[in-house]
Design a protein around this motif. Structure first.
Motif, PDB file in Angstrom:
ATOM      1  N   GLU A 209      56.791  12.608  62.732  1.00  0.00           N
ATOM      2  CA  GLU A 209      55.591  12.203  62.007  1.00  0.00           C
ATOM      3  C   GLU A 209      54.915  13.427  61.410  1.00  0.00           C
ATOM      4  O   GLU A 209      54.578  14.376  62.123  1.00  0.00           O
ATOM      5  CB  GLU A 209      54.621  11.487  62.948  1.00  0.00           C
ATOM      6  CG  GLU A 209      53.343  11.019  62.267  1.00  0.00           C
ATOM      7  CD  GLU A 209      52.367  10.374  63.225  1.00  0.00           C
ATOM      8  OE1 GLU A 209      51.189  10.223  62.852  1.00  0.00           O
ATOM      9  OE2 GLU A 209      52.775  10.037  64.363  1.00  0.00           O
ATOM     10  N   SER A 210      54.710  13.413  60.096  1.00  0.00           N
ATOM     11  CA  SER A 210      54.018  14.524  59.438  1.00  0.00           C
ATOM     12  C   SER A 210      52.516  14.345  59.579  1.00  0.00           C
ATOM     13  O   SER A 210      52.000  13.226  59.520  1.00  0.00           O
ATOM     14  CB  SER A 210      54.389  14.581  57.948  1.00  0.00           C
ATOM     15  OG  SER A 210      55.757  14.901  57.797  1.00  0.00           O
ATOM     16  N   CYS A 211      51.794  15.458  59.762  1.00  0.00           N
ATOM     17  CA  CYS A 211      50.345  15.377  59.899  1.00  0.00           C
ATOM     18  C   CYS A 211      49.734  14.980  58.553  1.00  0.00           C
ATOM     19  O   CYS A 211      50.291  15.274  57.491  1.00  0.00           O
ATOM     20  CB  CYS A 211      49.769  16.694  60.392  1.00  0.00           C
ATOM     21  SG  CYS A 211      49.873  18.016  59.190  1.00  0.00           S
TER      22      CYS A 211
ATOM     23  N   LEU B 110      50.424  19.250  67.640  1.00  0.00           N
ATOM     24  CA  LEU B 110      50.886  19.633  66.305  1.00  0.00           C
ATOM     25  C   LEU B 110      51.802  20.840  66.430  1.00  0.00           C
ATOM     26  O   LEU B 110      51.480  21.804  67.127  1.00  0.00           O
ATOM     27  CB  LEU B 110      49.697  20.003  65.407  1.00  0.00           C
ATOM     28  CG  LEU B 110      50.066  20.575  64.027  1.00  0.00           C
ATOM     29  CD1 LEU B 110      50.710  19.506  63.153  1.00  0.00           C
ATOM     30  CD2 LEU B 110      48.851  21.167  63.331  1.00  0.00           C
TER      31      LEU B 110
ATOM     32  N   TYR C  64      44.091  17.685  67.093  1.00  0.00           N
ATOM     33  CA  TYR C  64      45.082  17.688  68.171  1.00  0.00           C
ATOM     34  C   TYR C  64      44.538  18.432  69.382  1.00  0.00           C
ATOM     35  O   TYR C  64      43.767  19.381  69.250  1.00  0.00           O
ATOM     36  CB  TYR C  64      46.383  18.340  67.676  1.00  0.00           C
ATOM     37  CG  TYR C  64      46.905  17.721  66.408  1.00  0.00           C
ATOM     38  CD1 TYR C  64      47.773  16.640  66.444  1.00  0.00           C
ATOM     39  CD2 TYR C  64      46.487  18.191  65.163  1.00  0.00           C
ATOM     40  CE1 TYR C  64      48.230  16.046  65.273  1.00  0.00           C
ATOM     41  CE2 TYR C  64      46.937  17.600  63.989  1.00  0.00           C
ATOM     42  CZ  TYR C  64      47.808  16.531  64.045  1.00  0.00           C
ATOM     43  OH  TYR C  64      48.258  15.942  62.887  1.00  0.00           O
TER      44      TYR C  64
ATOM     45  N   CYS D  96      53.145  15.639  66.062  1.00  0.00           N
ATOM     46  CA  CYS D  96      53.140  15.661  64.599  1.00  0.00           C
ATOM     47  C   CYS D  96      53.635  17.034  64.149  1.00  0.00           C
ATOM     48  O   CYS D  96      53.516  18.020  64.888  1.00  0.00           O
ATOM     49  CB  CYS D  96      51.742  15.408  64.043  1.00  0.00           C
ATOM     50  SG  CYS D  96      51.177  13.710  64.229  1.00  0.00           S
TER      51      CYS D  96
END
Length: 312
Positions: free
Chosen positions: A183-185, A141, A191, A165
């Motif tokens: 890609e958004s969390c 992340l 993670y 993400c």
């Protein structure tokens, strides 16, 4: 030579001032083309939030004045010599300057000079990669997508091959990140490694709450003299998490036998040749408008940009 440079005269005002200097023997005369703005750090400097005990440690090459004001600050600039060679240097925002040849890094003509302003930021990214020991097997992340955050996310994706993400609260930035394929969390996932580049306690707290047991949280933000409040009574101890500081200036101790400042800079240049970072430069400010830009920054106006550079 007569030069114009940006000065923060106090915590409320910035000005472009003229100065005259003589060329020292064996020094290079450079005409500036672009410089980088590292928004988090430069906002702290412009608003007088550098801790007193850090005034000497945080000095940058060729800085004038001090953090108690007035101060001439900035630390990543690109320009050309009289021989028409491109170079990168650590230097405040200034339209022309003179530096020791030892302080110049000459980069390939195939590197976009606008992107070359990010050499110093990419060195921070490299430190983060080294210290985290991230691999393609990690789920990652990146929290906070400013200049370092976006460079880090793209490098993790294209150079490391990790599953990345991103977490960004700004709606304009979120839309751009989606268009770029990030890609958004979703708030549900954990993670193996989280990188906090948000410069905000909420970002660091989110990382603490979304890292796997015995996972790593890499803290790249610098908070100046601002206190950070965290809730450490739950996830942090229960999962035995590590919060690790990432700092740009020094080579991490584990790498000092095999790496130097020059080799790190060369790796940053290699990344620029392999990865296209150009699209992340979303704002170019004419040098004459820099005081107005810092006036915006002091008013805490929303920042919709990823990488901001200055054009001379």
């Amino acid at each position: 030579m007569e030069a114009k440079s940006l000065w923060h005269t106090d915590e409320r005002q910035s000005e472009i001032l003229s100065e005259t200097f003589r060329l020292a023997p064996y020094c290079l005369e450079v005409v500036s083309a672009y410089s980088a703005i590292s928004l988090g750090t430069e906002k702290l400097v412009a608003t007088g939030k550098v801790p007193t005990e850090m005034h000497q440690i945080m000095r940058v090459p060729y800085q004038s004045g001090n953090f108690a004001f007035p101060v001439k600050y900035g630390y990543s600039i690109v320009g050309k010599t009289k021989e028409n060679e491109w170079l990168h240097a650590m230097h405040p925002h200034q339209d022309c300057f003179s530096i020791s040849a030892a302080d110049a890094y000459f980069f390939s003509e195939t590197v976009n000079p606008m992107v070359a302003t990010q050499l110093s930021n990419l060195e921070t990214v490299i430190n983060a990669l080294w210290m985290s020991k991230v691999t393609a097997e990690d789920s990652v992340l990146v929290c906070g997508l400013g200049s370092i955050g976006i460079l880090l996310a793209q490098t993790l994706k294209e150079y490391v091959g990790a599953k990345v993400c991103v977490l960004e609260t700004n709606p304009t930035k979120k839309a751009a990140l989606q268009n770029w394929g990030f890609e958004s969390c979703n708030g549900q996932k954990e993670y193996t490694i989280c990188f906090n580049v948000s410069a905000h306690a909420d970002g660091l707290q989110y990382c603490i709450e979304h890292t796997v047991a015995e996972g790593k949280i890499m803290e790249l933000s610098w908070y100046g003299n601002q206190a950070v409040s965290l809730k450490l009574g739950a996830h942090f101890h229960y999962k035995r998490l590590q919060i690790i500081s990432v700092q740009v200036a020094e080579i991490p101790m584990a790498y000092r036998e095999e790496q130097t400042y020059r080799s790190r800079k060369q790796l940053a240049e290699k990344l620029m040749l392999e990865i296209d970072y150009t699209k992340f430069i979303t704002r170019i400010i004419p040098f004459a408008e820099l005081p107005s830009f810092f006036e915006e920054i002091r008013k805490d106006k929303p920042n919709n940009d990823f990488i901001t550079i200055v054009k001379y």
